[in-house]
Motif scaffolding. Sequence first.
Motif, PDB file in Angstrom:
ATOM      1  N   HIS A 160       0.856  -1.191   0.000  1.00 28.22           N
ATOM      2  CA  HIS A 160       0.000   0.000   0.000  1.00 28.22           C
ATOM      3  C   HIS A 160       0.892   1.240   0.000  1.00 28.22           C
ATOM      4  O   HIS A 160       1.629   1.479   0.963  1.00 28.22           O
ATOM      5  CB  HIS A 160      -0.907   0.002   1.233  1.00 28.22           C
ATOM      6  CG  HIS A 160      -1.781  -1.221   1.337  1.00 28.22           C
ATOM      7  ND1 HIS A 160      -2.917  -1.395   0.587  1.00 28.22           N
ATOM      8  CD2 HIS A 160      -1.653  -2.344   2.104  1.00 28.22           C
ATOM      9  CE1 HIS A 160      -3.470  -2.557   0.893  1.00 28.22           C
ATOM     10  NE2 HIS A 160      -2.724  -3.156   1.793  1.00 28.22           N
ATOM     11  N   HIS A 161       0.811   1.996  -1.076  1.00 27.76           N
ATOM     12  CA  HIS A 161       1.680   3.168  -1.217  1.00 27.76           C
ATOM     13  C   HIS A 161       0.935   4.490  -1.259  1.00 27.76           C
ATOM     14  O   HIS A 161       1.488   5.527  -0.911  1.00 27.76           O
ATOM     15  CB  HIS A 161       2.537   3.046  -2.480  1.00 27.76           C
ATOM     16  CG  HIS A 161       3.678   2.113  -2.342  1.00 27.76           C
ATOM     17  ND1 HIS A 161       3.575   0.766  -2.608  1.00 27.76           N
ATOM     18  CD2 HIS A 161       4.962   2.311  -1.933  1.00 27.76           C
ATOM     19  CE1 HIS A 161       4.744   0.180  -2.394  1.00 27.76           C
ATOM     20  NE2 HIS A 161       5.596   1.090  -1.973  1.00 27.76           N
ATOM     21  N   ARG A 162      -0.308   4.479  -1.722  1.00 28.99           N
ATOM     22  CA  ARG A 162      -1.042   5.744  -1.853  1.00 28.99           C
ATOM     23  C   ARG A 162      -2.538   5.481  -1.739  1.00 28.99           C
ATOM     24  O   ARG A 162      -2.985   4.337  -1.894  1.00 28.99           O
ATOM     25  CB  ARG A 162      -0.717   6.426  -3.177  1.00 28.99           C
ATOM     26  CG  ARG A 162      -0.878   5.554  -4.396  1.00 28.99           C
ATOM     27  CD  ARG A 162      -0.449   6.285  -5.667  1.00 28.99           C
ATOM     28  NE  ARG A 162       0.881   6.857  -5.557  1.00 28.99           N
ATOM     29  CZ  ARG A 162       2.013   6.175  -5.760  1.00 28.99           C
ATOM     30  NH1 ARG A 162       1.959   4.893  -6.098  1.00 28.99           N
ATOM     31  NH2 ARG A 162       3.178   6.757  -5.636  1.00 28.99           N
ATOM     32  N   PRO A 163      -3.316   6.519  -1.484  1.00 29.24           N
ATOM     33  CA  PRO A 163      -4.766   6.319  -1.371  1.00 29.24           C
ATOM     34  C   PRO A 163      -5.366   5.876  -2.701  1.00 29.24           C
ATOM     35  O   PRO A 163      -4.847   6.204  -3.767  1.00 29.24           O
ATOM     36  CB  PRO A 163      -5.288   7.698  -0.963  1.00 29.24           C
ATOM     37  CG  PRO A 163      -4.095   8.488  -0.552  1.00 29.24           C
ATOM     38  CD  PRO A 163      -2.926   7.918  -1.268  1.00 29.24           C
ATOM     39  N   LYS A 164      -6.465   5.135  -2.627  1.00 30.04           N
ATOM     40  CA  LYS A 164      -7.210   4.795  -3.844  1.00 30.04           C
ATOM     41  C   LYS A 164      -7.907   6.057  -4.352  1.00 30.04           C
ATOM     42  O   LYS A 164      -8.131   7.000  -3.576  1.00 30.04           O
ATOM     43  CB  LYS A 164      -8.221   3.686  -3.544  1.00 30.04           C
ATOM     44  CG  LYS A 164      -9.322   4.090  -2.595  1.00 30.04           C
ATOM     45  CD  LYS A 164     -10.305   2.973  -2.308  1.00 30.04           C
ATOM     46  CE  LYS A 164      -9.721   1.945  -1.370  1.00 30.04           C
ATOM     47  NZ  LYS A 164      -9.448   2.475  -0.021  1.00 30.04           N
ATOM     48  N   PRO A 165      -8.258   6.137  -5.627  1.00 27.26           N
ATOM     49  CA  PRO A 165      -8.965   7.321  -6.154  1.00 27.26           C
ATOM     50  C   PRO A 165     -10.218   7.622  -5.354  1.00 27.26           C
ATOM     51  O   PRO A 165     -11.062   6.754  -5.136  1.00 27.26           O
ATOM     52  CB  PRO A 165      -9.305   6.906  -7.593  1.00 27.26           C
ATOM     53  CG  PRO A 165      -8.258   5.905  -7.956  1.00 27.26           C
ATOM     54  CD  PRO A 165      -7.974   5.149  -6.689  1.00 27.26           C
ATOM     55  N   GLY A 166     -10.308   8.833  -4.854  1.00 23.09           N
ATOM     56  CA  GLY A 166     -11.463   9.244  -4.067  1.00 23.09           C
ATOM     57  C   GLY A 166     -11.428   8.785  -2.623  1.00 23.09           C
ATOM     58  O   GLY A 166     -12.377   9.027  -1.866  1.00 23.09           O
ATOM     59  N   GLY A 167     -10.353   8.140  -2.231  1.00 21.51           N
ATOM     60  CA  GLY A 167     -10.257   7.636  -0.869  1.00 21.51           C
ATOM     61  C   GLY A 167      -9.178   8.322  -0.059  1.00 21.51           C
ATOM     62  O   GLY A 167      -8.510   9.251  -0.534  1.00 21.51           O
ATOM     63  N   GLU A 168      -8.989   7.853   1.167  1.00 26.93           N
ATOM     64  CA  GLU A 168      -7.952   8.385   2.056  1.00 26.93           C
ATOM     65  C   GLU A 168      -7.124   7.236   2.606  1.00 26.93           C
ATOM     66  O   GLU A 168      -7.647   6.145   2.842  1.00 26.93           O
ATOM     67  CB  GLU A 168      -8.579   9.135   3.242  1.00 26.93           C
ATOM     68  CG  GLU A 168      -9.251  10.428   2.902  1.00 26.93           C
ATOM     69  CD  GLU A 168      -9.809  11.113   4.145  1.00 26.93           C
ATOM     70  OE1 GLU A 168      -9.436  10.711   5.281  1.00 26.93           O
ATOM     71  OE2 GLU A 168     -10.631  12.036   3.991  1.00 26.93           O
TER      72      GLU A 168
END
Length: 452
Positions: free
Chosen positions: A268-276
């Motif tokens: 896990h490196h970054r938030p999903k689109p539209g997520g946190e």
Amino acid sequence: MTHASAAAQFISNEPRTDWHDSSLWWVRQKRDMAAHQIPEWEQLRELASRIKLNVLSELDEYLVQFEDNAQRNGVTVHWAADAKEHNEIVLSILRRHEYTKMVKSKSMLTEECHLNPFLEANGIEVIDTDLGERIVQLEENVPSHIVMPAIHMKKEEIGELFHEKIGTEAGNADPQYLTEAARGHLREYFLKAEAALTGVNFAIANTGGVVVCTNEGNADMGVHLAKVQIHSMGMEKIIPRAEDLGVFTRLLARSATGQPITVYTAHHHRPKPGGEMHIIIVDNGRSRQLGRKDFRKSLACIRCGACMNTCPIYRRSGGHSYGYTVPGPIGSILTPGIDLKKHKDLPFASTLCGSCADVCPVKIDIHHQLYKWRQVITEEKAQSAGKGFAMNMAAWLFRHPWLYRMAGKMGRLALKITPRALVYNRWNDWGKDRELPTPPKQSFGEWYRKNR
């Protein structure tokens, strides 16, 4: 309750003790077979140990590097000094979104912080989604092992629990049936969850990403379905580079369960689109342990549980007898540093056989650290008055050889002539569960002087 008292309760059920012992030894044997299939196994252990020692010597720099890279990736990084602060951070994230439902995958750190009862007291529904953790949650208990949380329960007991809590067939203890029932039971919680929390196996300083290793896929499902993902990590979970990860993934599963690798190794490196995406870096006493020269290396632990699976004390006393989140040999090093007075008996719950150090994938000298804690406890007079008096008397006796020899003769004579009822009584802890050896005719010293 002391470890000895809690262990006595566990041991009183002899069939359970034998089953628990043999189950864990079977896992230890699987670990050995997996290790023997890797010719460079000892080199991997040495490399992992050196990487971890490097991390501990430069932990501040690696943590700052990790934070910078994570923030660059769009991740929100939080710092928690203790369990209270960690729990309040999680609650604040949920409150900001007005969320009331969260799924959680296995995280010993959140068990350490007592996150579940805290959130439940604040109106948040928290569901553990690992099968073992869910069993323990339904049982209203705590994990007894860091990898196999419900190892203290038999399938028949789980069948009864599931019948009572989730409505499975009465008397059905078939593992496949129970697993499928749990899957259906948990699916609705995954679909309703507004946030998902996972633990962290490894945090990579030069990428700002975290790695979560599971066998059930529940951590991935929770993170992918929920809008907000939270990762709770102890500050010691850092490794320097992505290239180092392969060393630890080759060691972790083999040491824990004898598998070549966990079924899911999620990055896990970054938030999903539209997520946190939130990462909470937790201290909760780790800085103090880092400052203890003799015990610093205990922070290298990767939570595989191998030391528990091999420990003759843990296998025969159960994880709940240790009275803290991380049981077994490694827990007996970590726990006294949190509260020495409360947990002063744990370093003595060991034979110092060294088997734990032999199987540790990062080569922590566990038995040496347990012995050192015993010295610290004695020096700080943290042990019971009775034990302190007995040890002082023994020390005085050992300083007077002629008295020591006289006491030996008197002891051998007394054991020969004293009625059994006076020897095996409630004050003789050693004689409660074992026969004392037959007194020899002479001491080794007497035999040596006569024959050599």
